[in-house]
Design a protein around this motif. Structure first.
Motif, PDB file in Angstrom:
ATOM      1  N   PRO A   1     -32.386 -31.683  23.435  1.00  0.00           N
ATOM      2  CA  PRO A   1     -32.331 -30.898  22.192  1.00  0.00           C
ATOM      3  C   PRO A   1     -31.365 -29.708  22.268  1.00  0.00           C
ATOM      4  O   PRO A   1     -30.871 -29.240  21.248  1.00  0.00           O
ATOM      5  CB  PRO A   1     -33.767 -30.411  22.024  1.00  0.00           C
ATOM      6  N   PHE A   2     -31.109 -29.242  23.483  1.00  0.00           N
ATOM      7  CA  PHE A   2     -30.257 -28.069  23.611  1.00  0.00           C
ATOM      8  C   PHE A   2     -28.780 -28.432  23.845  1.00  0.00           C
ATOM      9  O   PHE A   2     -27.944 -27.563  23.993  1.00  0.00           O
ATOM     10  CB  PHE A   2     -30.797 -27.158  24.717  1.00  0.00           C
TER      11      PHE A   2
ATOM     12  N   GLN B   1     -27.441 -30.720  21.658  1.00  0.00           N
ATOM     13  CA  GLN B   1     -27.069 -31.400  20.414  1.00  0.00           C
ATOM     14  C   GLN B   1     -25.870 -30.694  19.765  1.00  0.00           C
ATOM     15  O   GLN B   1     -25.704 -29.475  19.889  1.00  0.00           O
ATOM     16  CB  GLN B   1     -28.250 -31.470  19.457  1.00  0.00           C
TER      17      GLN B   1
ATOM     18  N   TYR C   1     -24.230 -30.139  16.197  1.00  0.00           N
ATOM     19  CA  TYR C   1     -24.497 -30.242  14.755  1.00  0.00           C
ATOM     20  C   TYR C   1     -25.619 -31.250  14.474  1.00  0.00           C
ATOM     21  O   TYR C   1     -25.473 -32.165  13.653  1.00  0.00           O
ATOM     22  CB  TYR C   1     -23.233 -30.615  13.979  1.00  0.00           C
ATOM     23  N   SER C   2     -26.706 -31.085  15.188  1.00  0.00           N
ATOM     24  CA  SER C   2     -27.908 -31.925  15.033  1.00  0.00           C
ATOM     25  C   SER C   2     -27.703 -33.379  15.420  1.00  0.00           C
ATOM     26  O   SER C   2     -28.538 -34.218  15.129  1.00  0.00           O
ATOM     27  CB  SER C   2     -28.453 -31.854  13.595  1.00  0.00           C
TER      28      SER C   2
ATOM     29  N   TYR D   1     -27.608 -35.818  18.550  1.00  0.00           N
ATOM     30  CA  TYR D   1     -27.935 -35.776  19.971  1.00  0.00           C
ATOM     31  C   TYR D   1     -27.999 -37.187  20.545  1.00  0.00           C
ATOM     32  O   TYR D   1     -28.280 -38.144  19.833  1.00  0.00           O
ATOM     33  CB  TYR D   1     -29.237 -35.011  20.227  1.00  0.00           C
TER      34      TYR D   1
END
Lengths: 277, 162
Positions: free
Chosen positions: B24-25, B27, B29-30, B32
């Motif tokens: 999640p860290f 990613q 621009y959202s 992933y």
């Protein structure tokens, strides 16, 4: 029977696929039931508890009381600053100011994001505070910039937060300058307020805050700024695109406001909806 | 128990933790990568479609439990992923990494299908066109996943003739 099985044997992969997919879909269907929600929270809680053990060993995210207090203080000051900025901007509209409730009086719980289950479509965060910290489903979550979302599942020491970037979360908001309200939702790319009559006073650059009509979150929490007004084909209604103050990609530290949704108001709305006109 | 099963199982749990806590860290621009697909695709390519489908289901269910996501959502998508990747199973290839470009292409299309199925439940109520949905939710994560998998080329083994 043997003949029948022999006939099916070449298709065993397909039959297995159908069986497992059906099983998976069945699990999704029973997911929202009361009992399974508790089981889900318990399973999730135990798994993330294991994470805290790893975390304490690795010491990747050191936590201590002082840091937490400073974070809370920082958030309070930022919200106060937001409020003062709004007061400065809006000092001519005393009437709306009188109706503002003091958001900064709500008790905070500082939390860190453990994981983000957030793509562009399904936005969830997992935070390291839960039931034992007095957190319950429906509590609003903010960061120093503005509204992030609401708590959706709570386990002992952890909770999931449904963010504004989740199409299932809809929040009542208003234009802070003109007081015009609407429902804010995520369309997969942008936050939008749908179906605002075109002749209503809603301009690009206006600040958008939570509304008094929201039964989920307290009023006057900063949400974002209106970026664009898009007229629909009919020309009668418009959609307002909102840029959130909070940066969802970079958020790490959050604050849970210890207020629960106004259940009495929700019940009244439901009852009113059920009554014949 | 077959050693390779244990190895794949352990790899999956480790990658699931990385997917859950680290990815999640990183990613962008959202978008992933879906690194939990690596052991699923590897297993399907080395063990065949039938076993790959079962492994996809089990891995998906484990990930649902780990992540707090809706139960069954990853189980369904990873089952289909295991089934799809298993189509390309070749008994004569002992190491799926050997033809690495082929592995990357299979991984790309498997991720494309998996992420699409995984997010279809959220499509309702969105104002996105299907093309935009496909691009954001499937194509970009599939590209990112394939990119992340490139260093695995160094783990290629010598081919054994079987």
């Amino acid at each position: 029977m043997n003949k029948f099985l022999r006939y099916l044997y070449p298709y065993k992969e397909y039959l297995l696929l159908i069986f497992l997919v059906t099983l998976g879909l069945f699990l999704q269907v029973i997911n929202e039931r009361q009992g399974s929600s508790k089981a889900r929270a318990a399973a999730f809680g135990s798994v993330v508890t294991a994470y805290t053990v790893i975390e304490s060993i690795t010491g990747l995210l050191p936590e201590n009381e002082e840091i937490e207090n400073l974070r809370i203080q920082n958030a309070r000051l930022n919200l106060e600053l937001n409020m003062l900025r709004e007061l400065s901007d809006e000092n001519t509209s005393l009437r709306s100011l009188l109706s503002l409730r003091d958001t900064i009086q709500y008790p905070f719980v500082a939390a860190s994001i453990i994981s983000k289950l957030s793509g562009r479509i399904r936005g969830y965060y997992i935070i390291n505070k839960g039931e034992q910290d007095g957190i319950f489903t429906g509590m609003p979550v903010i960061n120093e910039s503005g509204l992030i979302g609401v708590v959706s599942i709570v386990a002992g020491n952890f909770a999931t937060v449904r963010t504004l970037r989740n199409p299932k979360l809809r929040i009542a908001v208003k234009n802070q300058r003109s007081g015009i309200g609407g429902i804010l939702e995520w369309d997969g790319i942008r936050l939008i307020i749908k179906n605002i009559p075109t002749n209503y006073d809603f301009q690009a650059g206006d600040r958008v805050v939570t509304s008094e009509f929201s039964t989920l979150v307290p009023p006057s929490i900063p949400v974002g700024v209106a970026a664009e007004k898009e007229e629909k084909i009919s020309g009668i209604l418009s959609n307002i695109h909102v840029i959130p103050f909070a940066n969802f990609d970079k958020a790490r530290n959050l604050f849970v406001l210890k207020v629960t949704s106004d259940k009495e108001a929700e019940q009244m709305i439901q009852q009113a909806g059920n009554q014949p006109l | 128990m077959n050693k390779s099963y244990i190895f794949i199982g352990i790899s999956f749990v480790l990658l699931a933790i990385v997917q859950f806590l680290v990815v999640p860290f990183i990613q962008i621009y959202s978008v992933y990568p879906k690194i939990i697909l690596l052991p699923v695709v590897y297993f399907s390519l080395s063990q065949g479609q039938f076993r790959g489908t079962i492994a996809g289901f089990i891995f998906g269910l484990i990930y649902d439990l780990l992540s707090g996501d809706i139960w069954g959502i990853n189980a369904v998508s990873l089952t289909v992923a295991g089934f799809f990747a298993g189509y390309f199973f070749d008994e004569s290839v002992t190491d799926p990494f050997y033809y690495f470009r082929k592995f990357l292409i299979i991984l790309f299309f498997t991720t494309l299908i998996e992420t699409l199925i995984n997010s279809l439940s959220s499509f309702e109520g969105l104002d996105l066109s299907f093309i935009a949905f496909l691009l954001i939710q499937s194509i970009l994560p599939a590209l990112y996943t394939s990119f992340i998998a490139v260093p695995l080329a160094f783990f290629r083994k010598e081919m054994k003739i079987s």
